[in-house]
Design a protein around this motif. Structure first.
Motif, short mmCIF file in Angstrom:
data_model
loop_
_atom_site.label_atom_id
_atom_site.label_comp_id
_atom_site.label_asym_id
_atom_site.label_seq_id
_atom_site.Cartn_x
_atom_site.Cartn_y
_atom_site.Cartn_z
N LEU A 68 0.83 -1.20 0.00
CA LEU A 68 0.00 0.00 0.00
C LEU A 68 0.87 1.26 0.00
O LEU A 68 0.57 2.24 -0.67
CB LEU A 68 -0.92 -0.01 1.21
CG LEU A 68 -1.99 1.09 1.26
CD1 LEU A 68 -2.90 1.03 0.04
CD2 LEU A 68 -2.82 0.96 2.55
N SER A 69 1.98 1.23 0.72
CA SER A 69 2.91 2.36 0.74
C SER A 69 3.50 2.60 -0.65
O SER A 69 3.64 3.74 -1.08
CB SER A 69 4.03 2.11 1.75
OG SER A 69 3.53 2.05 3.07
N LEU A 70 3.85 1.52 -1.34
CA LEU A 70 4.39 1.65 -2.69
C LEU A 70 3.34 2.22 -3.64
O LEU A 70 3.65 3.03 -4.52
CB LEU A 70 4.88 0.30 -3.20
CG LEU A 70 6.14 -0.26 -2.53
CD1 LEU A 70 6.42 -1.68 -3.02
CD2 LEU A 70 7.34 0.64 -2.81
N ALA A 71 2.10 1.79 -3.47
CA ALA A 71 1.01 2.29 -4.33
C ALA A 71 0.83 3.79 -4.13
O ALA A 71 0.62 4.54 -5.09
CB ALA A 71 -0.29 1.55 -4.02
N GLU A 72 0.90 4.24 -2.89
CA GLU A 72 0.73 5.66 -2.59
C GLU A 72 1.91 6.49 -3.09
O GLU A 72 1.76 7.66 -3.43
CB GLU A 72 0.53 5.85 -1.09
CG GLU A 72 -0.78 5.26 -0.58
CD GLU A 72 -0.87 5.25 0.94
OE1 GLU A 72 -1.96 4.94 1.46
OE2 GLU A 72 0.16 5.53 1.60
N ALA A 73 3.09 5.89 -3.12
CA ALA A 73 4.29 6.62 -3.55
C ALA A 73 4.44 6.66 -5.07
O ALA A 73 5.10 7.56 -5.60
CB ALA A 73 5.53 5.97 -2.96
#
Length: 535
Positions: free
Chosen positions: A366-371
């Protein structure tokens, strides 16, 4: 590098001068990709930000010039026998004011050790299309002009899949054997293949091959058909043959430029076990049998010096030094990342998927998706994932080690499935737009010649639509949002572009202005996510 005297005046015209070959950026050839794979397998390659890169058969520099723009501290040299593409590339270099790249109209056979040493050597779309003597020279350059910890990239057509393409190519070449005009050759080749494909029943293996090849040569650029399929020389080879040729020049197999192409998870368990037994002692043999299983047509192989000691163990802890990016997003909204029993599926823009119930993995994805499209360093990614799970910032050594192993293992698996990308270098671009946004100068210049441009991550982006293309050219840092809107209105008023709503042209001035205002906001957000704006 010494000036070898390769000038336009001493070069003879080639088929690539007569029929231009459309060139693009290839992310798999970027020094970041080559250095990442070298590092993953235990090498210590030269830092991407301060390296020397040579591209053989560089065409008009469409692959090399964006690299030079994005890595101003590195040096780039490209050579190509065709003078016309080189001249086009030199014009673009001059327009951009780049001082760290030089293109030469030069025969590969004239490259000697005195030409200089390079940390990364690229030969994309060259090896299978040149005679054996030139192939040997390409490998000799990779031996003599590659630094001790350097990496060479060579792409080539491969068997067994190459047999299918060679069959079709042979029929096409026979059909146009008496035609001298290139355009006629291309047209007649496509006509023949359609004639053959249409004659086959739907449920027919031969027909399937013909229809696949027909789709490829009708959807592709004419230059590809002429220079790839109709070329006098187009020689595939088996992987083991290529490795043997490389070994004769003191080079060894390092990896494939696309890491996921080395994986075996898509095969049945019994085959996976057999392939992994081979890989433990005979990696080349394993790769060759994998080609048999895949009917592989094309390879993009990385080589290094034979004396380099490689580590192929791929331990999770080795991932800790990389940065990571991924376009994968949760398939469903409001994904539950806290529960250890709830499975969440993440899917990338290319369709690759990962389903997991592990809270740390879910939080990291999820962090990668947001970044996205930014990359996060492993440590930053781990910290963000822990924050999402509301864990204490100070972990015990045991918990920290466990988290790092879980995340490292997941990233290795996801990298093997082409779901994430690993990086040793993080490119600079803006995801939050400035008051007066600046689009990549390279992309703005490329857009004058066609809709395909290179973003600041060295990926290809197609900008479709007259209005979008006009808008992109306006991002030169001199206009704020109101000025951009006024400029777009001027384009519409001039008749260069029109507004369509529900299939009808919008002509009312107020409606046009509102339509453009909404479209501007939407397009700015879209382009920012495509890594096209300068930071």
């Amino acid at each position: 590098m010494n000036d070898t005297g390769g000038t336009m005046s001493d070069m003879t015209a080639t088929a690539y001068d007569d029929v231009l070959y459309s060139s693009y950026a290839f992310s798999q050839t970027h020094p970041d990709r080559l250095a990442t794979l070298a590092t993953l397998f235990g090498m210590t390659p030269t830092p991407v930000t301060n390296c020397r890169v040579l591209e053989l058969g560089c065409g008009d520099g469409s692959n090399l010039i964006p690299m030079a723009y994005g890595l101003p501290g590195s040096t780039f040299v490209g050579i190509d026998l065709a003078a016309r593409p080189i001249a086009n590339g030199q014009e673009m270099i001059a327009a951009l004011g780049l001082k760290n790249i030089t293109l030469y109209a030069l025969d590969v056979m004239r490259v000697a050790p005195e030409f200089g040493q390079f940390d990364y050597i690229i030969a994309h779309g060259l090896y299978s299309w040149v005679p054996p003597a030139v192939q040997e020279k390409v490998l000799a350059i990779c031996q003599e002009n590659l630094t001790p910890n350097g990496v060479a990239y060579i792409s080539y057509n491969a068997y067994p899949g190459g047999h299918l393409r060679q069959m079709v190519r042979g029929m096409m070449r026979f059909h146009v054997r008496h035609l001298a005009d290139a355009t006629q050759q291309i047209t007649q080749s496509r006509t023949l293949l359609k004639f053959l494909a249409d004659a086959q029943p739907e449920a027919d293996a031969y027909g399937d091959i013909l229809r696949t090849e027909l789709k490829r040569i009708t959807s592709g650029d004419e230059g590809y058909v002429f220079h790839d399929d109709l070329a006098e020389t187009n020689t595939p080879l088996y992987f083991h043959q290529f490795v043997e040729q490389a070994a004769q020049h003191g080079l060894q197999y390092l990896a494939e430029a696309d890491f996921f192409e080395m994986q075996d998870h898509m095969f049945p368990p019994a085959m996976v076990e057999t392939l992994r037994q081979m890989a433990s002692t005979q990696l080349v043999l394993k790769e060759q049998y994998a080609d048999f299983l895949k009917c592989r047509k094309f390879r993009q192989t990385l080589l290094c010096h034979a004396e380099r000691q490689l580590d192929r163990s791929l331990k999770p802890e080795n991932v800790g030094g990389f940065s990571v990016s991924s376009s994968a997003r949760p398939v469903s909204d409001n994904a539950d990342i806290q529960s250890p029993t709830t499975v969440v599926e993440f899917r990338s823009l290319k369709g690759q998927a990962l389903a997991t119930n592990h809270p740390l993995v879910k939080a990291a994805m999820l962090s990668l998706a947001e970044a996205w499209p930014r990359a996060l360093h492993f440590d930053e990614l781990l910290a963000q994932a822990r924050t999402k799970l509301r864990r204490e910032p100070h972990q015990t050594a045991t918990v920290d080690a466990q988290d790092r192993e879980v995340l490292g293992d997941m990233l290795l698996q996801a990298y093997g499935k082409n779901l994430v990308e690993l990086h040793v270098h993080v490119p600079q671009f803006a995801t939050t737009l400035a008051e007066r946004p600046i689009a990549s100068p390279v992309a703005r210049l490329q857009l004058r010649h066609g809709p395909m441009v290179t973003n600041l991550c060295h990926g290809c982006v197609k900008l479709e639509g007259t209005l979008a293309q006009h808008l992109f050219q306006l991002f030169d840092g001199t206009r704020d949002r109101p000025a951009l809107l006024d400029a777009l209105l001027a384009v519409v008023k001039s008749g260069t572009a029109t507004m369509q709503k529900d299939g009808k042209e919008v002509t009312d001035p107020q409606q046009v202005r509102q339509f453009l205002a909404d479209a501007l906001d939407q397009k700015l957000a879209e382009l920012a996510e495509l890594a096209l704006f300068v930071a």
